[in-house]
Design a protein around this motif. Structure first.
Motif, PDB file in Angstrom:
ATOM      1  N   PHE A  99       0.841  -1.195   0.000  1.00 36.64           N
ATOM      2  CA  PHE A  99       0.000   0.000   0.000  1.00 36.64           C
ATOM      3  C   PHE A  99       0.878   1.247   0.000  1.00 36.64           C
ATOM      4  N   GLN A 100       1.168   1.737  -1.191  1.00 39.98           N
ATOM      5  CA  GLN A 100       2.021   2.911  -1.382  1.00 39.98           C
ATOM      6  C   GLN A 100       1.330   3.873  -2.335  1.00 39.98           C
ATOM      7  N   ASN A 101       1.854   5.068  -2.427  1.00 46.56           N
ATOM      8  CA  ASN A 101       1.326   6.079  -3.341  1.00 46.56           C
ATOM      9  C   ASN A 101       2.202   6.080  -4.604  1.00 46.56           C
ATOM     10  N   TYR A 102       1.927   5.158  -5.514  1.00 50.27           N
ATOM     11  CA  TYR A 102       2.731   4.986  -6.718  1.00 50.27           C
ATOM     12  C   TYR A 102       2.451   6.128  -7.694  1.00 50.27           C
ATOM     13  N   LYS A 103       3.506   6.599  -8.342  1.00 48.11           N
ATOM     14  CA  LYS A 103       3.333   7.688  -9.301  1.00 48.11           C
ATOM     15  C   LYS A 103       3.068   7.160 -10.703  1.00 48.11           C
ATOM     16  N   LYS A 107       3.392  -2.023 -14.040  1.00 52.27           N
ATOM     17  CA  LYS A 107       3.519  -3.475 -14.046  1.00 52.27           C
ATOM     18  C   LYS A 107       3.601  -3.984 -12.613  1.00 52.27           C
ATOM     19  N   ILE A 108       2.824  -5.046 -12.329  1.00 50.70           N
ATOM     20  CA  ILE A 108       2.843  -5.693 -11.026  1.00 50.70           C
ATOM     21  C   ILE A 108       3.150  -7.170 -11.250  1.00 50.70           C
ATOM     22  N   GLN A 133      -5.059  -7.426  -7.687  1.00 52.84           N
ATOM     23  CA  GLN A 133      -5.935  -7.355  -8.866  1.00 52.84           C
ATOM     24  C   GLN A 133      -6.654  -6.014  -8.929  1.00 52.84           C
ATOM     25  N   LYS A 134      -7.162  -5.549  -7.806  1.00 53.84           N
ATOM     26  CA  LYS A 134      -7.857  -4.256  -7.763  1.00 53.84           C
ATOM     27  C   LYS A 134      -6.881  -3.111  -8.023  1.00 53.84           C
ATOM     28  N   LEU A 135      -5.673  -3.211  -7.473  1.00 58.37           N
ATOM     29  CA  LEU A 135      -4.649  -2.191  -7.701  1.00 58.37           C
ATOM     30  C   LEU A 135      -4.282  -2.103  -9.174  1.00 58.37           C
ATOM     31  N   SER A 136      -4.148  -3.253  -9.823  1.00 57.07           N
ATOM     32  CA  SER A 136      -3.821  -3.237 -11.255  1.00 57.07           C
ATOM     33  C   SER A 136      -4.970  -2.661 -12.071  1.00 57.07           C
ATOM     34  N   ILE A 138      -7.179  -0.335 -10.931  1.00 58.79           N
ATOM     35  CA  ILE A 138      -7.231   1.106 -10.653  1.00 58.79           C
ATOM     36  C   ILE A 138      -6.107   1.846 -11.378  1.00 58.79           C
ATOM     37  N   ARG A 139      -4.904   1.291 -11.332  1.00 57.90           N
ATOM     38  CA  ARG A 139      -3.734   1.947 -11.932  1.00 57.90           C
ATOM     39  C   ARG A 139      -3.541   1.606 -13.410  1.00 57.90           C
ATOM     40  N   ASN A 140      -4.395   0.743 -13.937  1.00 52.74           N
ATOM     41  CA  ASN A 140      -4.269   0.294 -15.327  1.00 52.74           C
ATOM     42  C   ASN A 140      -2.885  -0.322 -15.558  1.00 52.74           C
ATOM     43  N   ALA A 141      -2.490  -1.173 -14.613  1.00 48.91           N
ATOM     44  CA  ALA A 141      -1.174  -1.808 -14.654  1.00 48.91           C
ATOM     45  C   ALA A 141      -1.317  -3.263 -15.091  1.00 48.91           C
ATOM     46  N   GLU A 142      -0.299  -3.756 -15.754  1.00 46.83           N
ATOM     47  CA  GLU A 142      -0.267  -5.154 -16.174  1.00 46.83           C
ATOM     48  C   GLU A 142       0.046  -6.029 -14.963  1.00 46.83           C
ATOM     49  N   LEU A 143      -0.720  -7.098 -14.782  1.00 52.12           N
ATOM     50  CA  LEU A 143      -0.520  -8.015 -13.657  1.00 52.12           C
ATOM     51  C   LEU A 143       0.034  -9.332 -14.189  1.00 52.12           C
ATOM     52  N   GLU A 144       1.128  -9.768 -13.569  1.00 57.06           N
ATOM     53  CA  GLU A 144       1.786 -11.004 -13.991  1.00 57.06           C
ATOM     54  C   GLU A 144       2.095 -11.821 -12.749  1.00 57.06           C
ATOM     55  N   SER A 145       1.817 -13.116 -12.788  1.00 56.25           N
ATOM     56  CA  SER A 145       2.154 -13.972 -11.652  1.00 56.25           C
ATOM     57  C   SER A 145       3.188 -15.011 -12.105  1.00 56.25           C
ATOM     58  N   ILE A 146       4.154 -15.233 -11.236  1.00 58.65           N
ATOM     59  CA  ILE A 146       5.249 -16.172 -11.533  1.00 58.65           C
ATOM     60  C   ILE A 146       5.229 -17.261 -10.476  1.00 58.65           C
TER      61      ILE A 146
END
Length: 146
Positions: A99-103, A107-108, A133-136, A138-146
């Motif tokens: 939980f941070q204030n990303y600028k 990508k997550i 998932q919700k953060l990606s 909201i931020r329109n970020a790509e989510l990748e799981s390894i």
């Protein structure tokens, strides 16, 4: 007595440490593409996994920050400020510090999302993968799981 002394002087077998073996097999972060134009958040299930999978040379690079709950308050404040201003491009974190204030988060990456450590047992209770998932979203970020 002579038999006991002979056993003590037998040469020891060289063992490969578990940490070196993991680093040699799963050099996860070296294969990923990072860009100075955006921020990438890499989430680890626990501190042990983070220290086993990440080399110290990678962490010491400019633009890389490690967020841990065990960091001092001064280190947390500096990390928060760098993330907010966008000077940190690669953020390595455990699930408790996401939980941070990303600028400019684009990508997550979540490492081993099946681990039980991602389900927080303290109040407020949350599942890290659901939050990510919700953060990606909201931020329109790509989510990748390894």
């Amino acid at each position: 007595m002579e038999k006991l002394l002979d056993k003590k002087q037998a040469p020891k077998k060289n063992k490969i440490s578990h940490k070196v073996q993991i680093n040699a097999q799963t050099n996860i972060l070296q294969d990923l593409q990072f860009s100075p134009d955006w921020q990438t958040l890499v989430i680890f299930p626990d501190l042990r996994t983070l220290t086993n999978l990440v080399n110290e040379e990678f962490v010491s690079q400019a633009g890389v920050d490690v967020l841990l709950s065990s960091n001092s308050q001064g280190k947390k404040n500096k990390s928060w400020w760098d993330i907010k201003n966008g000077t940190t491009n690669i953020i390595l974190s455990t699930h408790s510090e996401i939980f941070q204030n990303y600028k400019k988060l684009k990508k997550i990456i979540i490492i081993r999302p099946h681990k039980r450590y991602y389900a927080n047992q303290q109040d407020p209770r949350y599942k890290t993968f659901t939050v990510v998932q919700k953060l990606s979203e909201i931020r329109n970020a790509e989510l990748e799981s390894i």
